[in-house]
Scaffold this motif. Structure first.
Motif, PDB file in Angstrom:
ATOM      1  N   LEU A  62       0.828  -1.222   0.000  1.00 13.37           N
ATOM      2  CA  LEU A  62       0.000   0.000   0.000  1.00 13.37           C
ATOM      3  C   LEU A  62       0.853   1.258   0.000  1.00 13.37           C
ATOM      4  N   THR A  63       1.938   1.269   0.762  1.00 18.31           N
ATOM      5  CA  THR A  63       2.734   2.490   0.859  1.00 18.31           C
ATOM      6  C   THR A  63       3.604   2.702  -0.373  1.00 18.31           C
ATOM      7  N   GLN A  64       4.209   1.642  -0.908  1.00 17.55           N
ATOM      8  CA  GLN A  64       5.164   1.803  -1.998  1.00 17.55           C
ATOM      9  C   GLN A  64       4.507   1.793  -3.382  1.00 17.55           C
ATOM     10  N   TRP A  65       3.359   1.148  -3.525  1.00 16.76           N
ATOM     11  CA  TRP A  65       2.728   1.054  -4.840  1.00 16.76           C
ATOM     12  C   TRP A  65       1.445   1.875  -4.951  1.00 16.76           C
ATOM     13  N   PHE A  66       0.826   2.202  -3.812  1.00 18.10           N
ATOM     14  CA  PHE A  66      -0.460   2.903  -3.887  1.00 18.10           C
ATOM     15  C   PHE A  66      -0.459   4.237  -3.150  1.00 18.10           C
ATOM     16  N   GLY A  67       0.700   4.673  -2.698  1.00 20.40           N
ATOM     17  CA  GLY A  67       0.824   6.015  -2.144  1.00 20.40           C
ATOM     18  C   GLY A  67       0.236   6.215  -0.769  1.00 20.40           C
ATOM     19  N   ALA A  68       0.048   5.146  -0.011  1.00 16.50           N
ATOM     20  CA  ALA A  68      -0.507   5.286   1.335  1.00 16.50           C
ATOM     21  C   ALA A  68       0.528   5.899   2.279  1.00 16.50           C
ATOM     22  N   ARG A  69       0.089   6.886   3.034  1.00 17.97           N
ATOM     23  CA  ARG A  69       0.912   7.405   4.123  1.00 17.97           C
ATOM     24  C   ARG A  69       0.631   6.642   5.407  1.00 17.97           C
ATOM     25  N   GLU A  70      -0.596   6.161   5.535  1.00 20.36           N
ATOM     26  CA  GLU A  70      -0.984   5.332   6.675  1.00 20.36           C
ATOM     27  C   GLU A  70      -1.676   4.094   6.128  1.00 20.36           C
ATOM     28  N   ALA A  71      -1.233   2.923   6.549  1.00 16.47           N
ATOM     29  CA  ALA A  71      -1.887   1.662   6.211  1.00 16.47           C
ATOM     30  C   ALA A  71      -2.205   0.983   7.532  1.00 16.47           C
ATOM     31  N   ASP A  72      -3.437   1.147   7.970  1.00 19.96           N
ATOM     32  CA  ASP A  72      -3.853   0.706   9.299  1.00 19.96           C
ATOM     33  C   ASP A  72      -4.755  -0.512   9.188  1.00 19.96           C
ATOM     34  N   ALA A  73      -5.007  -1.151  10.325  1.00 19.55           N
ATOM     35  CA  ALA A  73      -5.871  -2.330  10.328  1.00 19.55           C
ATOM     36  C   ALA A  73      -6.627  -2.401  11.648  1.00 19.55           C
ATOM     37  N   VAL A  74      -7.833  -2.977  11.575  1.00 21.14           N
ATOM     38  CA  VAL A  74      -8.634  -3.230  12.762  1.00 21.14           C
ATOM     39  C   VAL A  74      -8.957  -4.708  12.814  1.00 21.14           C
ATOM     40  N   ASP A  75      -8.931  -5.281  14.012  1.00 22.30           N
ATOM     41  CA  ASP A  75      -9.263  -6.694  14.176  1.00 22.30           C
ATOM     42  C   ASP A  75      -9.877  -6.882  15.549  1.00 22.30           C
ATOM     43  N   ALA A  76     -10.531  -8.031  15.713  1.00 21.13           N
ATOM     44  CA  ALA A  76     -11.168  -8.329  16.998  1.00 21.13           C
ATOM     45  C   ALA A  76     -10.157  -8.714  18.057  1.00 21.13           C
ATOM     46  N   SER A  77      -8.937  -9.090  17.664  1.00 18.61           N
ATOM     47  CA  SER A  77      -7.880  -9.445  18.610  1.00 18.61           C
ATOM     48  C   SER A  77      -6.550  -8.968  18.043  1.00 18.61           C
ATOM     49  N   PRO A  78      -5.521  -8.868  18.883  1.00 21.70           N
ATOM     50  CA  PRO A  78      -4.230  -8.356  18.413  1.00 21.70           C
ATOM     51  C   PRO A  78      -3.305  -9.419  17.844  1.00 21.70           C
ATOM     52  N   TYR A  79      -3.815 -10.636  17.547  1.00 19.90           N
ATOM     53  CA  TYR A  79      -2.897 -11.733  17.244  1.00 19.90           C
ATOM     54  C   TYR A  79      -2.115 -11.523  15.944  1.00 19.90           C
ATOM     55  N   GLU A  80      -2.616 -10.711  15.014  1.00 20.96           N
ATOM     56  CA  GLU A  80      -1.854 -10.426  13.801  1.00 20.96           C
ATOM     57  C   GLU A  80      -1.289  -9.010  13.773  1.00 20.96           C
ATOM     58  N   GLY A  81      -1.343  -8.328  14.891  1.00 25.12           N
ATOM     59  CA  GLY A  81      -0.674  -7.043  14.992  1.00 25.12           C
ATOM     60  C   GLY A  81      -1.471  -5.846  14.531  1.00 25.12           C
ATOM     61  N   ALA A  82      -2.789  -5.950  14.441  1.00 24.53           N
ATOM     62  CA  ALA A  82      -3.601  -4.787  14.083  1.00 24.53           C
ATOM     63  C   ALA A  82      -3.504  -3.728  15.179  1.00 24.53           C
ATOM     64  N   ARG A  83      -3.425  -2.460  14.765  1.00 23.06           N
ATOM     65  CA  ARG A  83      -3.334  -1.384  15.761  1.00 23.06           C
ATOM     66  C   ARG A  83      -4.663  -1.160  16.472  1.00 23.06           C
ATOM     67  N   LEU A  84      -5.762  -1.204  15.709  1.00 25.62           N
ATOM     68  CA  LEU A  84      -7.078  -0.943  16.271  1.00 25.62           C
ATOM     69  C   LEU A  84      -7.739  -2.267  16.629  1.00 25.62           C
ATOM     70  N   ILE A  85      -8.236  -2.376  17.839  1.00 29.71           N
ATOM     71  CA  ILE A  85      -8.882  -3.597  18.300  1.00 29.71           C
ATOM     72  C   ILE A  85     -10.363  -3.293  18.527  1.00 29.71           C
ATOM     73  N   HIS A  86     -11.200  -3.970  17.745  1.00 32.13           N
ATOM     74  CA  HIS A  86     -12.644  -3.765  17.853  1.00 32.13           C
ATOM     75  C   HIS A  86     -13.354  -4.953  17.235  1.00 32.13           C
ATOM     76  N   ASP A  87     -14.369  -5.442  17.920  1.00 33.44           N
ATOM     77  CA  ASP A  87     -15.217  -6.504  17.385  1.00 33.44           C
ATOM     78  C   ASP A  87     -16.232  -5.855  16.455  1.00 33.44           C
ATOM     79  N   MET A  88     -16.176  -6.209  15.170  1.00 26.85           N
ATOM     80  CA  MET A  88     -17.033  -5.552  14.181  1.00 26.85           C
ATOM     81  C   MET A  88     -18.501  -5.929  14.344  1.00 26.85           C
ATOM     82  N   ASN A  89     -18.822  -6.863  15.213  1.00 21.37           N
ATOM     83  CA  ASN A  89     -20.225  -7.132  15.538  1.00 21.37           C
ATOM     84  C   ASN A  89     -20.867  -5.971  16.286  1.00 21.37           C
ATOM     85  N   ALA A  90     -20.050  -5.129  16.907  1.00 19.40           N
ATOM     86  CA  ALA A  90     -20.551  -4.017  17.717  1.00 19.40           C
ATOM     87  C   ALA A  90     -20.351  -2.695  16.976  1.00 19.40           C
TER      88      ALA A  90
END
Length: 297
Positions: A62-90
């Protein structure tokens, strides 16, 4: 959840359609499942620089080919290293600074795993800024058991309507077995009938939508043929029951014990006809992916 060759090409097509990726949020941290040879071919086709590393996750792409300055992620748990933790059911917290912040929200293989789909979908559009885009890549056919759901294009043709605050730019089907082609899906609203698919291959759906405004409270969508036609008709007077010739023939076959045998033969014949990679026109129009996303070096 991840970026395969179809999703990588879809990102490139979205970029060509004017999607900005400066602040990108992935629903689930996206692993990269593209073979090195396919990455190299994509790089050359698009005239891109070599990646600084072989990517395990999506951030370098995303940063090198698509010009992203921020490439963030949200997940229900931190097991893959997502910065934002949130259950998308809520629902996403109303006062969160992340709401309306992202230029692009990527749902590449996530929402089929979230039981409360309406809430999860609404989170995606609430996290997207006005003028930004939501991208979906979700299972559509022959993937029963992969997640809670498989999705119909009908859903997204109705979710992303201008009166609801969105512009639907593209809906494609991508067959897992065919990396060279997509199939543009006709809108049921345009052809005024249901657009169905029954085939013998795993099919993914690619959806690109633009957020035009903050939509506020949204009523549940209704399937297009009911909302636009069937529910507006007057009640039909009952017709006296008659036995048609085909129905009478079925009764004879049933009495002879042949009906199920013939039905089975018919279904096997249909399965053979559906085993090819082509999808039926006019509901589906084939698109050459290399031509769609190709760039002069």
């Amino acid at each position: 959840m991840g970026i395969d060759i179809h999703n990588l090409n879809f990102l490139a097509h979205a970029q060509d359609r004017g999607v900005r990726f400066e602040r990108t949020l992935a629903i689930g941290r996206q692993a990269v499942f593209v073979e090195p040879g396919d990455l190299q071919a994509h790089r050359l086709r698009r005239g891109l620089p070599p990646l600084s590393e072989v990517p395990a996750y999506f951030e370098p792409v995303l940063t090198q080919w698509f010009g992203a300055r921020e490439a963030d992620a949200v997940d229900a748990s931190p097991y893959e290293g997502a910065r934002l933790i949130h259950d998308m059911n809520a629902p996403w917290p109303a006062q969160s600074p992340e709401r309306g912040r992202f230029d692009a929200v990527l749902d590449f293989g996530c929402l089929e795993h979230v039981f409360n789909f309406p809430v999860a979908w609404r989170n995606c559009v609430d996290l997207c800024r006005v003028g930004g885009h939501v991208l979906h890549a979700l299972p559509a056919n022959n993937l029963s058991g992969h997640g809670f759901y498989q999705f119909s294009p009908e859903l997204f043709f109705n979710l992303y309507q201008p009166e609801r605050g969105f512009e639907l730019l593209d809906v494609f089907f991508a067959l897992k077995a065919d990396h060279r082609h997509w199939w543009r899906v006709a809108s049921p609203l345009a052809v005024r009938r249901r657009v169905n698919l029954c085939n013998s291959h795993e099919v993914y759906m690619l959806v690109l939508a633009r957020k035009l405004r903050e939509p506020g409270e949204l009523p549940p969508p209704q399937q297009s043929d009911y909302a636009k036609d069937e529910w507006l008709k007057s009640p039909v007077a009952p017709v006296a029951a008659t036995v048609s010739r085909p129905r009478a023939a079925l009764r004879v076959l049933e009495a002879l014990g042949l009906r199920d045998t013939l039905r089975g033969a018919r279904e096997r014949w249909r399965a053979m006809r559906r085993s090819g990679l082509a999808l039926p026109a006019p509901d589906y129009t084939r698109v050459d992916v290399a031509r769609l996303i190709g760039r002069a070096g």
